[in-house]
Design an enzyme around this catalytic site. Structure first.
Site: not given
Ligand code: ADP
Length: 413
Positions: A7, A98, A188, A249, A293
């Site tokens: 990737n 990818r 995705h 975003r 988190r």
């Protein structure tokens, strides 16, 4: 078959070496010999490696470009110190890449030849930040392993090529679609497909019987409505900016804001677009961080109002998408969570599922709390009409399996 999965980004190369074949796919027993990433390509690169026994190490090397990075990687992966057991380049049998944008041309993964390479190049206009780097990865692997080693492209967009026209078209003048291919593509795709495949394996269903909503909640976030085993709607659009609230975003906004923000803040259109991509979402709302988190910690430990607000907006938007996809599909069998947030945060999953009792979803809090760190399973009660699941995504594994399938001429399972 030993497959190198690549990737390639602007200054980063993520990679895995995966052993897979038909029997391993059937028993979910693929082996990862090596995985990691090379960052800061172009200078003193930082290489993070994890071997099959999960031992991690970090190295540094001066790697001037992707070609040098792939060459280094291939040499390392076939050296005794890597622990892969591979001893020569010839033992890397195929490469899976990818590739972000396959436009309307690629509806499945394909073996890369000159024509495919030209087509990926032709889609640079649609993904200027990604496709050029993916192409460089393809060139670099060809140079490192030779033209005889098959290479396969797996596209982020291809899973969503089954969207019906009423879902992929924007309500703007139709000639804009004809002339410039302006439409919703979705991204995705490899993740949503990987999760859907694993879910149907776990529940023993045929592909046609899969009617679920998958939520990939990581730094980038997207939702996908999967009916009859295929994607019928997804939240990202012409670019990954549309849809859910993400780390940085905005997701959905009123398009008229582009001009208004530009005028009020003295920004050009590209600057406003950058603001929506890089300074919005959880980061923009909280003013603190894009990391879920840390936001949860701020909300709990310091009762930070804007951290809480960012979390609330994130969850509310995700729940709205679930509702709209339930309407689009006339109901679903399960909501399936994946991605760093989806796989690890019981609290966020619970907050998103809150208020979906009308749709028949009841959360089993104890089961929910157990699902972290790569665990998979169901966390709704046995009576739930709409189930809730966590199924960790594994895009690299799907790329390896697709590569095996394409190289050996097998149909998709
Ligand atoms: P990417 O989209 O870059 O692949 P990931 O899928 O790794 O990103 O997801 C990153 C996000 O997952 C970050 O917002 C991170 O805070 C969040 N995350 C990871 N672990 C947890 C956790 N235990 N609780 C809440 N959020 C988590």
């Amino acid at each position: 078959m030993n497959i190198l999965v690549l990737n390639a980004g602007s200054a980063t190369l993520k990679f895995q070496v995966v052993v897979t074949d038909e029997a391993r796919i059937a028993s979910n027993d693929d082996r990862k010999l090596l995985r990691g990433q090379i960052e800061r390509i172009g200078g003193e690169s930082v290489i993070t490696l994890r071997s099959s026994d999960s031992v991690s190490r970090t190295l540094a090397a001066p790697l001037r470009d992707v070609r040098a990075a792939v060459d280094w990687l291939v040499a390392y992966a076939t050296s005794p110190e890597s622990g892969t057991g591979l001893t020569s380049r010839a033992e890397l049998h195929a490469v899976g890449h990818r590739v972000v944008h396959g436009g309307e041309r690629f509806t499945d993964s394909v073996r890369i030849d000159d024509a495919v390479r030209r087509d990926i190049e032709a889609h640079i206009e649609l993904a200027p930040l990604h496709n050029p780097h993916n192409l460089r990865g393809i060139e670099a692997a060809g140079a490192a392993l030779g033209d005889g080693v098959p290479q396969v492209a797996v596209f982020d967009t291809s899973f969503h090529q089954t969207l019906p026209d009423y879902a992929y078209l924007y309500a703007i003048p139709y000639p804009l679609y004809r002339r410039h291919r302006i439409r919703r593509y979705g991204f995705h795709g490899t993740s949503h497909r990987s999760v859907a495949y694993r879910w149907r394996t776990l529940t023993g269903r045929s592909r046609d019987a899969v009617r679920i909503i998958t939520l990939h909640l990581g730094n980038g976030c997207s939702a996908c409505a999967i009916s009859g085993g295929v994607s019928i709607d997804t939240s990202m659009g012409f670019t990954p900016l549309e849809g859910l609230v993400m780390g940085t975003r905005s997701g959905d906004i009123d398009a008229a804001l582009l001009d208004y923000i530009g005028a009020k803040e003295g920004l050009s259109l590209p600057q406003v677009e950058a603001l929506l991509n890089n300074q919005s979402g959880l980061l923009g709302l909280s003013g603190l961080t894009n990391d879920m988190r840390d936001l949860l910690a701020e909300a709990h430990e310091h009762n930070d109002r804007r951290a809480r607000l960012a979390i609330d907006i994130f969850c509310y938007r995700a729940r709205k998408y679930i509702g709209s996809y339930l309407a689009a599909m006339g109901g679903a069998d399960a909501v399936v969570f994946a991605g760093g947030i989806g796989e690890n945060s019981a609290e966020i999953r619970a907050q998103i599922c809150e208020g979906l009792a009308w749709a028949g979803l009841a959360v089993n809090s104890e089961a929910n709390a157990q699902l972290t760190d790569g665990a998979e399973g169901c966390f709704s009660t046995p009576e739930s009409r709409l189930q809730a699941w966590v199924v960790p995504t594994d895009e690299e594994l799907l790329i390896a399996r697709d590569t095996f399938r394409v190289v050996t001429g097998r149909d998709a399972p």
